[in-house]
Scaffold this motif. Structure first.
Motif, PDB file in Angstrom:
ATOM      1  N   LEU A  21     -38.930-105.675 -55.461  1.00  0.00           N
ATOM      2  CA  LEU A  21     -38.763-104.340 -56.029  1.00  0.00           C
ATOM      3  C   LEU A  21     -38.633-104.384 -57.552  1.00  0.00           C
ATOM      4  CD1 LEU A  21     -38.495-101.312 -55.398  1.00  0.00           C
ATOM      5  CD2 LEU A  21     -36.034-101.679 -55.135  1.00  0.00           C
TER       6      LEU A  21
ATOM      7  N   VAL B 283     -41.124-102.417 -60.114  1.00  0.00           N
ATOM      8  CA  VAL B 283     -40.607-101.428 -61.079  1.00  0.00           C
ATOM      9  C   VAL B 283     -41.009-101.828 -62.495  1.00  0.00           C
ATOM     10  CG1 VAL B 283     -38.514-100.467 -62.116  1.00  0.00           C
ATOM     11  CG2 VAL B 283     -38.717-100.601 -59.628  1.00  0.00           C
TER      12      VAL B 283
ATOM     13  N   LEU C 289     -38.504 -94.775 -64.873  1.00  0.00           N
ATOM     14  CA  LEU C 289     -37.651 -94.904 -63.693  1.00  0.00           C
ATOM     15  C   LEU C 289     -36.854 -93.622 -63.516  1.00  0.00           C
ATOM     16  CD1 LEU C 289     -36.559 -96.670 -61.396  1.00  0.00           C
ATOM     17  CD2 LEU C 289     -34.827 -97.505 -63.003  1.00  0.00           C
TER      18      LEU C 289
ATOM     19  N   GLU D  51     -32.815 -94.936 -58.318  1.00  0.00           N
ATOM     20  CA  GLU D  51     -32.812 -96.008 -57.335  1.00  0.00           C
ATOM     21  C   GLU D  51     -31.738 -95.698 -56.301  1.00  0.00           C
ATOM     22  OE1 GLU D  51     -33.644-100.121 -59.338  1.00  0.00           O
ATOM     23  OE2 GLU D  51     -32.266 -99.001 -60.641  1.00  0.00           O
TER      24      GLU D  51
ATOM     25  N   THR E 243     -30.151 -97.099 -52.082  1.00  0.00           N
ATOM     26  CA  THR E 243     -30.256 -97.847 -50.837  1.00  0.00           C
ATOM     27  C   THR E 243     -30.229 -96.823 -49.723  1.00  0.00           C
ATOM     28  OG1 THR E 243     -29.158 -99.778 -51.786  1.00  0.00           O
ATOM     29  CG2 THR E 243     -29.160 -99.597 -49.389  1.00  0.00           C
TER      30      THR E 243
ATOM     31  N   ASP F 130     -34.026-100.736 -50.063  1.00  0.00           N
ATOM     32  CA  ASP F 130     -33.778-100.301 -51.436  1.00  0.00           C
ATOM     33  C   ASP F 130     -35.033 -99.597 -51.905  1.00  0.00           C
ATOM     34  OD1 ASP F 130     -31.237-101.455 -51.574  1.00  0.00           O
ATOM     35  OD2 ASP F 130     -32.057-103.389 -52.195  1.00  0.00           O
TER      36      ASP F 130
ATOM     37  N   ALA G  12     -36.906 -97.314 -55.267  1.00  0.00           N
ATOM     38  CA  ALA G  12     -36.918 -96.886 -56.662  1.00  0.00           C
ATOM     39  C   ALA G  12     -38.057 -95.888 -56.803  1.00  0.00           C
ATOM     40  CB  ALA G  12     -37.136 -98.077 -57.596  1.00  0.00           C
TER      41      ALA G  12
ATOM     42  N   GLU H 172     -42.951 -93.910 -55.082  1.00  0.00           N
ATOM     43  CA  GLU H 172     -41.734 -94.453 -54.484  1.00  0.00           C
ATOM     44  C   GLU H 172     -42.025 -95.888 -54.076  1.00  0.00           C
ATOM     45  OE1 GLU H 172     -40.073 -94.217 -50.178  1.00  0.00           O
ATOM     46  OE2 GLU H 172     -39.481 -92.362 -51.216  1.00  0.00           O
TER      47      GLU H 172
ATOM     48  N   SER I 286     -40.471 -99.273 -52.327  1.00  0.00           N
ATOM     49  CA  SER I 286     -39.378 -99.632 -51.433  1.00  0.00           C
ATOM     50  C   SER I 286     -39.529-101.063 -50.952  1.00  0.00           C
ATOM     51  CB  SER I 286     -39.315 -98.672 -50.235  1.00  0.00           C
ATOM     52  OG  SER I 286     -40.536 -98.648 -49.538  1.00  0.00           O
TER      53      SER I 286
END
Length: 145
Positions: A16, A20, A30, A33, A35, A53, A55, A67, A69
């Protein structure tokens, strides 16, 4: 009933932080973020024991989101596809950029590889595809007019 807008594109990645960093280098911002997990995630995804998780990155104009993940559970049974760009079902995300060469150079530092070559279509645009983290194919378009 009509569609109001496309909300986002979702991509599952193994790393991840690297994904990102790749999209931030491309110029996305960004947004947040988190979970996620629990019964609602299990119900939504049709899986048991979801823990992931995520972002969300967005374009500077705020209109488009990606998105990203990574799943901690359940474990996956297959690897990400790294098929050629003409394989049915292989997604491509395309972004308009100021300078294809500059963006390509910056993304190479994040592991991006040119799929073919930077091609010029008449005096209209320069276009290239790069393969980024997890085999994600990104189109880069530089408008010449």
């Amino acid at each position: 009933m009509t569609i109001h807008r496309m909300d986002h594109v979702g991509i599952v990645v193994e790393d991840l932080a690297a994904a990102v960093a790749f999209f931030v280098e491309l110029g996305l911002e960004l947004e947040g973020e988190a979970t996620v997990g629990g019964q609602w995630a299990d119900d939504l995804l049709g899986l048991d024991g979801v823990r992931a998780d995520i972002a969300v990155v967005r374009t500077p104009d705020g209109r488009s989101r990606v998105e990203l993940s990574t799943f901690h559970s359940p474990t996956t049974t297959s690897a990400a596809p790294k098929a050629s760009v003409n394989t049915p079902g292989i997604p491509r995300l395309t972004f308009v950029v100021d300078d294809v060469d500059d963006v390509l150079g910056r993304l190479r530092a994040h592991g991006a590889e040119l799929v073919g070559a930077v091609a010029r279509y008449e005096d209209i645009y320069r276009y290239s595809y790069v393969r980024g983290p997890e085999g994600i194919i990104i189109g880069l378009v530089e408008e010449l007019r």
